[in-house]
Each structure stands twice: as structure tokens, then as C-alpha cells.
Design an enzyme around this catalytic site. Structure first.
Site, PDB file in Angstrom:
ATOM      1  N   SER A  29      -0.101   9.154 -20.339  1.00  0.00           N
ATOM      2  CA  SER A  29       0.739   8.581 -19.280  1.00  0.00           C
ATOM      3  C   SER A  29       1.496   9.693 -18.560  1.00  0.00           C
ATOM      4  CB  SER A  29       1.729   7.582 -19.884  1.00  0.00           C
ATOM      5  OG  SER A  29       2.508   8.220 -20.879  1.00  0.00           O
ATOM      6  N   ASN A 116       9.644   5.871 -29.749  1.00  0.00           N
ATOM      7  CA  ASN A 116       9.933   4.509 -29.266  1.00  0.00           C
ATOM      8  C   ASN A 116      11.332   4.394 -28.674  1.00  0.00           C
ATOM      9  OD1 ASN A 116       7.440   3.984 -30.210  1.00  0.00           O
ATOM     10  ND2 ASN A 116       8.073   2.685 -31.936  1.00  0.00           N
ATOM     11  N   THR A 161      14.660 -24.797  13.904  1.00  0.00           N
ATOM     12  CA  THR A 161      14.231 -25.377  12.621  1.00  0.00           C
ATOM     13  C   THR A 161      12.801 -25.836  12.873  1.00  0.00           C
ATOM     14  OG1 THR A 161      15.048 -27.578  13.169  1.00  0.00           O
ATOM     15  CG2 THR A 161      16.551 -26.179  11.910  1.00  0.00           C
ATOM     16  N   HIS A 162      11.944 -25.711  11.915  1.00  0.00           N
ATOM     17  CA  HIS A 162      10.508 -26.001  12.084  1.00  0.00           C
ATOM     18  C   HIS A 162       9.917 -25.207  13.248  1.00  0.00           C
ATOM     19  CE1 HIS A 162      11.237 -29.519   9.463  1.00  0.00           C
ATOM     20  NE2 HIS A 162      12.365 -29.593  10.149  1.00  0.00           N
ATOM     21  N   SER A 283      -4.395  -0.094  19.500  1.00  0.00           N
ATOM     22  CA  SER A 283      -5.683  -0.608  19.052  1.00  0.00           C
ATOM     23  C   SER A 283      -6.761   0.398  19.443  1.00  0.00           C
ATOM     24  CB  SER A 283      -5.938  -1.955  19.728  1.00  0.00           C
ATOM     25  OG  SER A 283      -7.310  -2.149  19.938  1.00  0.00           O
ATOM     26  N   LYS A 289      -2.611  -2.678  23.780  1.00  0.00           N
ATOM     27  CA  LYS A 289      -1.949  -3.189  22.577  1.00  0.00           C
ATOM     28  C   LYS A 289      -0.868  -2.278  22.004  1.00  0.00           C
ATOM     29  CE  LYS A 289      -3.918  -6.272  20.105  1.00  0.00           C
ATOM     30  NZ  LYS A 289      -3.223  -7.358  19.511  1.00  0.00           N
ATOM     31  N   ASN A 291       0.870  -2.895  18.415  1.00  0.00           N
ATOM     32  CA  ASN A 291       0.889  -3.823  17.277  1.00  0.00           C
ATOM     33  C   ASN A 291       2.024  -3.509  16.303  1.00  0.00           C
ATOM     34  OD1 ASN A 291      -1.413  -5.170  18.199  1.00  0.00           O
ATOM     35  ND2 ASN A 291      -2.753  -3.657  17.227  1.00  0.00           N
ATOM     36  N   GLU A 296       4.121  -5.524   9.461  1.00  0.00           N
ATOM     37  CA  GLU A 296       3.067  -6.138   8.635  1.00  0.00           C
ATOM     38  C   GLU A 296       2.989  -5.436   7.273  1.00  0.00           C
ATOM     39  OE1 GLU A 296      -0.258  -6.033  11.358  1.00  0.00           O
ATOM     40  OE2 GLU A 296       0.806  -7.372  12.727  1.00  0.00           O
ATOM     41  N   TYR A 323       7.069  -2.164 -31.104  1.00  0.00           N
ATOM     42  CA  TYR A 323       6.377  -1.359 -30.092  1.00  0.00           C
ATOM     43  C   TYR A 323       4.865  -1.496 -30.175  1.00  0.00           C
ATOM     44  CZ  TYR A 323       4.574   2.331 -27.210  1.00  0.00           C
ATOM     45  OH  TYR A 323       3.881   2.999 -26.232  1.00  0.00           O
ATOM     46  N   GLN A 328       3.441   0.817 -22.719  1.00  0.00           N
ATOM     47  CA  GLN A 328       3.430   2.048 -21.936  1.00  0.00           C
ATOM     48  C   GLN A 328       3.262   1.772 -20.436  1.00  0.00           C
ATOM     49  OE1 GLN A 328       1.683   5.927 -23.251  1.00  0.00           O
ATOM     50  NE2 GLN A 328       0.034   5.334 -21.880  1.00  0.00           N
ATOM     51  N   LYS A 331       6.158   1.595 -17.205  1.00  0.00           N
ATOM     52  CA  LYS A 331       6.718   2.611 -16.299  1.00  0.00           C
ATOM     53  C   LYS A 331       5.964   2.667 -14.975  1.00  0.00           C
ATOM     54  CE  LYS A 331       6.872   5.013 -20.128  1.00  0.00           C
ATOM     55  NZ  LYS A 331       6.977   3.803 -20.918  1.00  0.00           N
TER      56      LYS A 331
HETATM   57  N1  ARG Z   1       4.064   7.188 -23.843  1.00  0.00           N
HETATM   58  C1  ARG Z   1       4.404   6.134 -24.762  1.00  0.00           C
HETATM   59  C2  ARG Z   1       5.114   5.001 -23.990  1.00  0.00           C
HETATM   60  O1  ARG Z   1       5.629   5.247 -22.973  1.00  0.00           O
HETATM   61  C3  ARG Z   1       5.253   6.659 -25.810  1.00  0.00           C
HETATM   62  C4  ARG Z   1       5.566   5.745 -26.938  1.00  0.00           C
HETATM   63  C5  ARG Z   1       4.862   6.172 -28.086  1.00  0.00           C
HETATM   64  N2  ARG Z   1       5.155   5.423 -29.251  1.00  0.00           N
HETATM   65  C6  ARG Z   1       4.194   5.144 -30.100  1.00  0.00           C
HETATM   66  N3  ARG Z   1       4.550   4.434 -31.144  1.00  0.00           N
HETATM   67  N4  ARG Z   1       2.946   5.484 -29.867  1.00  0.00           N
HETATM   68  O2  ARG Z   1       5.128   3.867 -24.391  1.00  0.00           O
END
Ligand code: ARG
Length: 462
Positions: A29, A116, A161-162, A283, A289, A291, A296, A323, A328, A331
Site C-alpha cells: 500500500s 495495527n 418550485t417544480h 466543442s 459552443k 459548455n 458537469e 484487524y 488496508q 486509506k
Molecule cells: N498497511 C497495513 C494497513 O494499512 C498495515 C497493517 C498491518 N497489520 C497487519 N496485521 N498486517 O492496514
């Protein structure tokens, strides 16, 4: 894979086979949680300060670790840090580098702590700052809206309204609805700070720790109010993520509604506003145009913020307590929603600053569709002691008559009106004046010019 300074994975004493490269690829990650480096280093520094105060590590080791962590922070800021996806996430990348800088004593940084609690501590700190940043951006846009409103107190437009002409309003009163929406958003984000203020650090993997740690010290030093109460709940709780995602969803829904309305008003059918060239695109085939692409964009992004909220709700729904790797993903989802919302607020601000109301068009549209009919019914109740339901019928007959004669209400003669309701006198004609109509709505929260002025002053003070 996480390795120590001898280039062995941290868990290699138990897990013999090399992690498959595909798992490494999907399971890391790093590119997402890199953002947490500052919080991670701050958390580790406070953690070792606490370990020293509690006589769990020596003064020398504490200082060595802090020296290493400060060095790492500088390296990251200067783009000199070598990231390695083999080390899974930012937390392990930093720890690995700490081993390289100070040697085996780096290992003490993880006493009485697990990834954790480490991860959620960092994440809660990041989310707290993001929440405050969003509120600053909301303050900015509220200021912009107040400025535009001040200039448009006497700009009259139809209230719908509407999507049918309903009653005349001031354009400023209309814009001030955005202030109400964004003020509610601010409150919603602000309220989230409460659950964000409980510090997870020290619950370790899920049970707490046998070390004599001081969770109050780490909580306070990291800017939290207090430590969390239950170690297992702490590592599984992602309600604060949901709160954030929900608040982002509501705020982006507000932005989307505003965007949709501005798109309608900017359409050739309405033509009530002109958008600046800064926020429109052309466009590829139709040379005429302009736009409203950016509006949007604001509308479409709400789809993603809702999706993110539902992704997180769905990830959580089947998870037993404590956990799991599933968590993970929290995030990536939260960072994305945050980025979208900040961009949307800034873009909307840019659109509003440069927007021009087509005042004559607004007035002309307000002057159609028998928009003062309700004013006439109110007048009959107030001035001729006629019950509202009866006054409504009389007014409907007058509107029918005007429609037949192809006249606006303000083009009717008093003689014509008197034929339908003999009690009427010449001063009734005043109620068909749009400015009078807007200004007559003096009840608290209504659209009279005075009310709007007072409301703008009130919001400027806050
Ligand atoms: N990168 C992991 C997360 O954000 C770290 C947590 C790791 N904990 C574990 N028990 N593997 O969740």
C-alpha cells in the site's frame, strides 16, 4: 517483504517461502500510505519518548531512535528517501531505514506497539488535519458567496418550485441557501473531530500490552484528547472513516445540486447567468459552443464520493472484530474522497467568483407566469378580511381572466379586477410590483432586502 538491516524479512524466522511477486504487487500500500509519513514519524517519536519516561528504554536508545527518525523525515521531504515496495507500506519502509541508520536498536521502536495501532493513529491524525483543511476551504467559499450576495440583494429573479415560476426572490437570498448548506457541512465535519480525538496508540495488535505504558501521555502529546477504551474495538473501528466519507458525500451532493442548477440557468432555455470563459470549454465541431464542463465535473464527482462511502460500508459489513487486511483499503478510499472534495470546493469557488447574473433576463422571467398571484391572495386576506382559501379562489379567477386576455397581472385595469372582486381598490395594483413582492416577505428567514442584509452581517461575524 519487510527486511531488517541484514536484509532478512522481519518475519522470515517463521515464513520460509518468498512472498509471490503478485501478492507483493497487490498487497503493498506504499504508494497510497506514503502520505502518512509525517504522522508516522511524529507517532514513533512520541512513542519512544513515552517508552523512555516509563523506563522501558534507555535515554541513549530513545535519542538514537529520534535522531534516526528526524533524519528519515528530512530525507523524505527532500525526495532523497528510497522507497521499496517490497517493504509493503510506509510504516515498514521507515522502520527498515531506521535499522540502516542506527542499527539493531531500531527494533525498540516497536516495543509495546503493533502496526495495527500505529496505522490507525497515523490515519486518525491525517484525517483530523484533512477535516480542518476542508473546513478552511468551506470558510473560503462561504466568504465568496457572501460577497456576491452583498452585490445582488436587489437582483430579482423567479424562485421556482417544480422548475415552474413560483414567487419572486432576491438572487442574494437564493445564493445564501448555499451558505446554509456549507455551514451545515462545516458543522458535520466539525462534529467528526470528537471521535477522531481518541488515540489508538498503545492498544498494540488487539489486546493491549504487558509493558507499563502511558497512553494518556502519547494521546495528549499527539494532539488527541484521550486514549481509546477498548483495545480490540480500536483496531477494528473504522467508523471515523465512514463519518468522513459520509460528510464528504453530503457536501459533494450539495455541490452537485448547485452545479446542476447553474447548468440549467446557463442553458440557452433559461439564460439567467453567464459563466466565465475560464470555466467553460468549446466543442470540437460546433464553433459557437461554450459548455459548462467544470460544473458537469462537479456533478459527476458526487458519484465517486457516494461510491467510496459504499465501498467502505461494504468492506466493513462482513468483517469480524479486530484487524484484517481488508481494512488496508480504507486509506485509498478516504484519500480519494478528500482530494475530490477539496478540488470541487475550489472549482465551485472559481465558478462563483466569475459568474455574472443576467439581471434583465432574471427580471423578465420573474415578470412572467403570474408570479405575484400569491401576493394578491395574501393581500385579500390582509386587507379585506377574506379567508385564505376564498382569497385563493378569487385570485385563481383573476389569473384565468388575465390568461384569457393574454395580459400579465400588472397589466390588468382596476375596473377589470373589480368585476371579479368588487371589494378591490386601486392600491391592489402595488402587489403586482416584483420589488414590493420580494420586500414584503419580512418574516424571519424570508427574502426581503432587509432580512438578507441582516443575514449577511450575521454570517460575516461568524
Ligand atoms: N498497511 C497495513 C494497513 O494499512 C498495515 C497493517 C498491518 N497489520 C497487519 N496485521 N498486517 O492496514
Amino acid at each position: 517483504m519487510v527486511k531488517n538491516k541484514n536484509n532478512k524479512t522481519i518475519w522470515s524466522s517463521r515464513i520460509k517461502n518468498k512472498t509471490s511477486s503478485l501478492f507483493q504487487k497487490v498487497g503493498n500500500s506504499l504508494n497510497i500510505d506514503k502520505k502518512l509519513f509525517k504522522e508516522d514519524i511524529a507517532g514513533s517519536i512520541v512513542h519512544v519518548e513515552m517508552l523512555f519516561r516509563q523506563k522501558i528504554i534507555s535515554f541513549k536508545i530513545k535519542n538514537k531512535i529520534i535522531y534516526g527518525l528526524n533524519k528519515i523525515e528530512k530525507e523524505i521531504i527532500k525526495n532523497e528517501f528510497e522507497y521499496n515496495i517490497e517493504y509493503e507500506d510506509i510504516h515498514m519502509n521507515i522502520e527498515k531505514r531506521l535499522f540502516q541508520i542506527i542499527g539493531d536498536e531500531a527494533g525498540y521502536v516497536h516495543a509495546a506497539r503493533s502496526r495495527n495501532d500505529q496505522v490507525i493513529t497515523d490515519f486518525k491524525m491525517w484525517t483530523t488535519s484533512a477535516t480542518k483543511e476542508i473546513n478552511k476551504n468551506l470558510d473560503n467559499i462561504i466568504k465568496t458567496i457572501l460577497k456576491i450576495s452583498e452585490k445582488n440583494i436587489e437582483t430579482i429573479m423567479p424562485g421556482f418550485t417544480h422548475l415552474k415560476n413560483a414567487q419572486a426572490v432576491s438572487f442574494a437570498h437564493y445564493l445564501m441557501t448555499y451558505v446554509e448548506m456549507f455551514t451545515r457541512d462545516k458543522k458535520r465535519f466539525f462534529n467528526n473531530l470528537d471521535s477522531l480525538s481518541e488515540c489508538p496508540l498503545g492498544v498494540a495488535a488487539l489486546t493491549g500490552t504487558p509493558f507499563n505504558i502511558d497512553r494518556n501521555f502519547t494521546a495528549k502529546k499527539l494532539g488527541f484528547k484521550k486514549p481509546t477504551n477498548n483495545s480490540i474495538d480500536t483496531v477494528s473501528d473504522r467508523d471515523f472513516v465512514l463519518d468522513f466519507l459520509y460528510s464528504v458525500s453530503v457536501c459533494s451532493m450539495h455541490i452537485s445540486r448547485i452545479a446542476e442548477e447553474l447548468i440549467l440557468w446557463n442553458s440557452d432555455g433559461f439564460n439567467l447567468i453567464t459563466l466565465s470563459d475560464k470555466v467553460v470549454t468549446g466543442s470540437s465541431i460546433m464553433p459557437q459552443k461554450k459548455n459548462p464542463d467544470l460544473l458537469e465535473f462537479l456533478r459527476s464527482k458526487t458519484g465517486t464520493t457516494y461510491g467510496n462511502l459504499f465501498s467502505m460500508l461494504t468492506i466493513l459489513k462482513g468483517l469480524p472484530i479486530s484487524y484484517f487486511k481488508d481494512l488496508q483499503d480504507d486509506k485509498e478510499i478516504l484519500f480519494k474522497s478528500n482530494e475530490i472534495l477539496i478540488n470541487c470546493i475550489i472549482i465551485l469557488n472559481e465558478v462563483l467568483v466569475n459568474l455574472k447574473p443576467n439581471k434583465q433576463k432574471m427580471l423578465d422571467l420573474a415578470d412572467s407566469g403570474y408570479i405575484t398571484a400569491t401576493d394578491l391572495a395574501d393581500y385579500l386576506v390582509k386587507n379585506h378580511s377574506i379567508p385564505f382559501r376564498k382569497a385563493y379562489q378569487i385570485t385563481a379567477s383573476i389569473v384565468n381572466f388575465a390568461e384569457k386576455k393574454k395580459k400579465k397581472l400588472n397589466e390588468l385595469k382596476i375596473e377589470e379586477l373589480k368585476k371579479i372582486e368588487p371589494k378591490l381598490t386601486i392600491d391592489v395594483l402595488k402587489v403586482f410590483n416584483l420589488k414590493n413582492s420580494v420586500n414584503s416577505k419580512k418574516s424571519y428567514g424570508g427574502t426581503s432586502f432587509d432580512n438578507i442584509k441582516k443575514m449577511i452581517i450575521k454570517y460575516k461575524k461568524t
